[in-house]
Design an enzyme around this catalytic site. Structure first.
Site: not given
Ligand code: PMP
Length: 396
Positions: A70, A149, A177, A197-199, A234, A321
């Protein structure tokens, strides 16, 4: 639990937990501090940056660590626009970008920036002709996700890079994605900036990166000397170490993708056979290997998710939602899907750890669990969209 929600997030890999635990306990110094604790943290930061660059195909200096995709998306759009000349102050982005990205673009538009939306075809793929028509000498930056996504549809990044560059504009790609699900190489992608995004690839939450091609000017959105003054603050060292560890343990992504795709195909075939009123969006369009977005007739998504939940399956609905209300997905709406169908959208996102046994287990039992509601639905009036904030009818 049968986890079919890999597009939402993924479990941190054991190597990630280990690397982060070590960073939290032994690398708590500030990387900017000129003493032993700071220098140890700095060395870990340099090493994590080198690993990240190596795996993703860019230079270490092209990596800007952020708090996730994001922030990376925001930094790219605002930062590239802010550094563009006064004669180029228009922005283009696709209609199916991530909700947070579209919201930020709307905020830009409200502040007076010219923002144009590139439409998609009914199968969710980008309308490249429309993009070409919208591009002009006043466009600073074009933003496109690599893979959606919700539907998993892959976007024509290389083609749009070429079109954008021909018009003198920069291309930002949200590859959140894609990374970890399909092979990725920054050097050959053609984009000027890429978010991740790492997660989404077994790393921790709250950390990501913007890859920024060398020499591309960017206006920082948070001030400070860190990240070569492109992102002040930081550094989240445990998170960054975790991100690098997640990339290191990814393994052979192409082979994993083959397994996941075969599994998705088996799931779709069995699902269609077991529940013939099912429609699968973008079934014949190139997609992420594990993503399927479907509806069972016009049964509301919550009903199907509840039955899947009884079978131990974690999955997602395609709707946005908010406070108990449900709005049709902006992605499906952009594809021209009527609201009553979009509100029935269920997203299943498989990963390499899923198995055919899970698919069989679920599809052996799901039709029976849905039998009564499907019979009711034959007589029931069609589902109508719920206003935001309104309650959905209780699940049958
Ligand atoms: N871009 C896409 C295509 C995503 O699928 C997501 C998370 N669903 C994000 C951005 C945002 O990632 P984060 O919430 O880890 O910042």
């Amino acid at each position: 639990m049968i986890y079919w929600d890999h597009n939402a997030t993924t479990a941190p890999a054991p190597a990630v937990v280990q690397a982060m635990t070590q960073a939290l306990t032994t690398l708590w110094g500030n990387p900017s501090s000129p003493h032993a604790a700071g220098e140890a943290a700095k060395r870990a930061l340099v090493a994590a940056r080198a690993t990240t660059a190596d795996v993703l195909g860019c230079k270490p200096s092209e990596v800007v660590f952020t708090s996730g995709a994001t922030e990376a998306n925001h930094l790219a759009l605002r930062g590239l626009l802010g550094a563009a000349p006064p004669s180029r102050q228009r922005v283009l982005l696709s209609a199916v970008e991530h909700a947070g990205h579209l919201k930020m673009a709307r905020a830009l538009a409200e502040s007076g920036v010219a923002v144009d939306v590139i439409p998609v075809h009914p199968d969710g793929s980008l309308d490249l002709n429309a993009a070409a028509d919208l591009l002009g000498p006043d466009v600073a930056v074009v933003s496109l996700m690599a893979a959606n996504n919700e539907t998993g549809v892959l976007m024509p990044v290389c083609d749009l890079a070429e079109l954008s560059h021909r018009a003198g504009a920069l291309l930002h790609v949200d590859a959140t994605q894609l990374v970890g699900k399909l092979p990725f190489d920054f050097a050959t992608l053609g984009a000027d900036a890429v978010s991740l995004s790492a997660h989404k690839f077994h790393g921790p939450k709250g950390v990501g990166a913007l890859l920024l091609r060398q020499g591309v000017p960017l206006q920082a959105q948070t001030q400070g000397s860190q990240e070569r003054a492109r992102r002040g603050g930081t550094e989240n060292l445990p998170g960054i170490v975790g991100l690098a560890a997640a990339l290191t343990q990814l393994g052979d992504v192409a082979t994993q993708a083959q397994h996941t795709r075969a599994l998705r195909e088996a799931l779709e075939a069995r699902w269609l056979a077991a529940l013939p009123s099912t429609h699968i969006w973008a079934r014949h369009t190139p997609r992420l290997p594990g993503t399927t977005c479907l509806r069972v007739g016009t049964l509301q998504a919550e009903v199907v998710l509840q039955r899947l939940g009884r079978l131990g399956v974690a999955a997602a609905s395609g709707a946005a939602c908010s406070s108990g209300g449900s709005q049709p997905s902006h992605v499906l709406s952009a594809m021209g899907v009527p609201a009553e169908e979009a509100l029935a959208a269920v997203r299943l996102s498989l990963g390499p750890s899923n198995t055919l046994t899970e698919v069989e287990q679920v599809l052996n039992h799901l039709p029976e669990l849905l039998r009564s509601v499907l019979a009711d639905a034959d007589q029931a009036p069609p589902l109508t969209p719920q206003p935001a904030g309104a309650r959905l009818p209780a699940s049958a």
